[in-house]
Design a protein around this motif. Structure first.
Motif, short mmCIF file in Angstrom:
data_model
loop_
_atom_site.label_atom_id
_atom_site.label_comp_id
_atom_site.label_asym_id
_atom_site.label_seq_id
_atom_site.Cartn_x
_atom_site.Cartn_y
_atom_site.Cartn_z
N GLU A 72 -28.41 -40.58 1.30
CA GLU A 72 -27.99 -40.96 -0.10
C GLU A 72 -28.13 -39.85 -0.92
O GLU A 72 -27.62 -39.86 -1.97
CB GLU A 72 -29.23 -41.84 -0.49
CG GLU A 72 -29.35 -43.34 0.19
CD GLU A 72 -28.36 -44.13 -0.20
OE1 GLU A 72 -27.81 -44.15 -1.05
OE2 GLU A 72 -28.18 -45.26 0.52
N VAL A 73 -28.73 -38.73 -0.48
CA VAL A 73 -29.23 -37.41 -1.42
C VAL A 73 -28.78 -36.19 -0.97
O VAL A 73 -29.19 -35.82 0.09
CB VAL A 73 -30.64 -37.63 -2.11
CG1 VAL A 73 -30.96 -36.53 -3.03
CG2 VAL A 73 -30.95 -38.88 -2.70
N LEU A 74 -28.02 -35.56 -1.64
CA LEU A 74 -27.52 -34.05 -1.03
C LEU A 74 -28.52 -33.07 -1.71
O LEU A 74 -28.93 -32.26 -0.70
CB LEU A 74 -26.03 -33.75 -1.69
CG LEU A 74 -25.46 -32.60 -1.35
CD1 LEU A 74 -25.22 -32.62 0.32
CD2 LEU A 74 -24.29 -32.33 -1.74
N ASP A 75 -29.07 -33.35 -2.77
CA ASP A 75 -29.99 -32.13 -3.42
C ASP A 75 -30.69 -32.87 -4.56
O ASP A 75 -30.32 -33.99 -5.09
CB ASP A 75 -29.09 -30.93 -3.92
CG ASP A 75 -30.05 -30.16 -3.99
OD1 ASP A 75 -31.45 -29.83 -3.74
OD2 ASP A 75 -29.64 -28.75 -4.38
N TYR A 76 -31.72 -32.24 -5.14
CA TYR A 76 -32.46 -32.56 -6.41
C TYR A 76 -33.01 -31.52 -7.19
O TYR A 76 -33.35 -30.65 -6.27
CB TYR A 76 -33.55 -33.79 -5.84
CG TYR A 76 -34.57 -33.29 -5.17
CD1 TYR A 76 -35.59 -32.86 -5.81
CD2 TYR A 76 -34.59 -33.39 -3.68
CE1 TYR A 76 -36.72 -32.46 -5.10
CE2 TYR A 76 -35.67 -32.69 -2.97
CZ TYR A 76 -37.06 -32.31 -3.59
OH TYR A 76 -38.06 -31.78 -2.97
N CYS A 77 -33.47 -31.91 -8.23
CA CYS A 77 -34.08 -30.98 -9.00
C CYS A 77 -34.73 -31.40 -10.24
O CYS A 77 -34.24 -32.61 -10.70
CB CYS A 77 -33.14 -29.81 -9.65
SG CYS A 77 -31.84 -30.24 -10.58
N TYR A 78 -35.55 -30.70 -10.83
CA TYR A 78 -35.98 -30.96 -12.14
C TYR A 78 -35.40 -30.22 -13.16
O TYR A 78 -35.50 -28.85 -13.05
CB TYR A 78 -37.70 -31.10 -12.22
CG TYR A 78 -38.31 -32.11 -11.84
CD1 TYR A 78 -38.40 -33.28 -12.53
CD2 TYR A 78 -38.96 -32.16 -10.32
CE1 TYR A 78 -39.31 -34.47 -11.98
CE2 TYR A 78 -39.69 -33.02 -9.87
CZ TYR A 78 -39.74 -34.37 -10.67
OH TYR A 78 -40.45 -35.54 -10.01
N MET A 79 -34.88 -30.75 -14.31
CA MET A 79 -34.44 -30.11 -15.27
C MET A 79 -35.13 -30.47 -16.80
O MET A 79 -35.26 -31.56 -16.98
CB MET A 79 -32.85 -30.00 -15.50
CG MET A 79 -32.06 -29.42 -14.40
SD MET A 79 -30.23 -29.46 -14.39
CE MET A 79 -29.86 -28.82 -15.82
N SER A 80 -34.94 -29.41 -17.68
CA SER A 80 -35.43 -29.84 -19.23
C SER A 80 -34.33 -30.93 -19.38
O SER A 80 -33.18 -30.77 -19.46
CB SER A 80 -35.79 -28.73 -19.88
OG SER A 80 -34.60 -27.96 -20.28
N MET A 81 -34.79 -31.77 -20.68
CA MET A 81 -33.71 -32.26 -21.33
C MET A 81 -32.74 -31.67 -21.96
O MET A 81 -31.62 -31.62 -22.10
CB MET A 81 -34.57 -33.41 -22.34
CG MET A 81 -35.44 -34.36 -21.51
SD MET A 81 -34.69 -35.51 -20.53
CE MET A 81 -33.83 -36.69 -21.92
N ASP A 82 -33.08 -30.64 -22.93
CA ASP A 82 -32.07 -29.56 -23.43
C ASP A 82 -31.20 -29.04 -22.31
O ASP A 82 -30.01 -29.03 -22.70
CB ASP A 82 -32.82 -28.40 -24.06
CG ASP A 82 -33.88 -29.10 -25.64
OD1 ASP A 82 -33.33 -30.20 -25.81
OD2 ASP A 82 -34.80 -28.49 -25.81
N GLU A 83 -31.65 -28.46 -21.25
CA GLU A 83 -30.63 -28.05 -20.18
C GLU A 83 -29.58 -29.05 -19.64
O GLU A 83 -28.51 -28.83 -19.51
CB GLU A 83 -31.67 -27.54 -19.21
CG GLU A 83 -32.53 -26.23 -19.11
CD GLU A 83 -33.14 -25.92 -18.05
OE1 GLU A 83 -33.52 -24.79 -17.82
OE2 GLU A 83 -33.85 -26.89 -17.27
#
Length: 174
Positions: free
Chosen positions: A130-141
């Motif tokens: 299902e998932v190749l990669d994941y990350c957390y990002m800020s809303m502004d980014e």
């Protein structure tokens, strides 16, 4: 064979049909999208697996899918969160929207999308199917990236993100 729930513009069930047939015929059906945030207010994004039947390798929200016939939408959202990212967290229904997006492969997503939000701090165990990669990002980014590189994101993410941003600003404006 996986069936999805056909609905009208009021999200009232009008039938059940096989998922691929629904996407080939561009029929309105029930769906959900889950947006997960960490303690820092960053959003969890996933990159869809390369073998997804549409939007492969595009970045999007934590997970999304369709409830099965007879399955409550929030329970389906919880199920897919576990299946795709390997964790459980409480979810809150945030809003709904309808979108219609044709894809180059002849399929169309015409969905009555229920949007859920949640918070999670812990291990993520992505399902490689299902998932190749994941990350957390800020809303502004995310906002800047979505504006500059919209082709890197799923259609529904681009539609839902401004509304999620409004919700997030209200929640974190204090």
């Amino acid at each position: 064979m996986e069936n999805v729930i056909l609905v009208n513009d009021n999200d009232e069930q009008v039938g059940v049909m096989e998922k691929m047939e629904v996407h080939q015929k561009a029929l309105l059906h029930r769906a959900f999208s889950v947006f997960i945030f960490n303690e820092d207010g960053q959003m969890l994004l996933q990159q869809r697996a390369a073998k997804k039947y549409h939007s492969p390798k595009l970045w999007t929200n934590a997970c999304c899918s369709h409830p099965r016939p007879g399955e409550p939408t929030e329970k389906a959202a919880q199920r897919r969160l576990r299946e795709e990212l390997g964790f459980h967290t409480e979810l809150e229904k945030t809003f709904e929207f309808i979108y219609n997006a044709p894809f180059d492969n002849g399929l169309t997503e015409y969905e009555y999308d229920h949007v859920f939000t949640g918070f999670y701090e812990g291990d993520i165990k992505p399902n490689p199917a299902e998932v190749l990669d994941y990350c957390y990002m800020s809303m502004d980014e995310i906002a800047v990236s979505l504006q500059n590189y919209p082709h890197k994101y799923t259609v529904w993410f681009g539609i839902a993100f401004p509304r999620i941003m409004d919700w997030w600003k209200l929640k974190y404006a204090a």
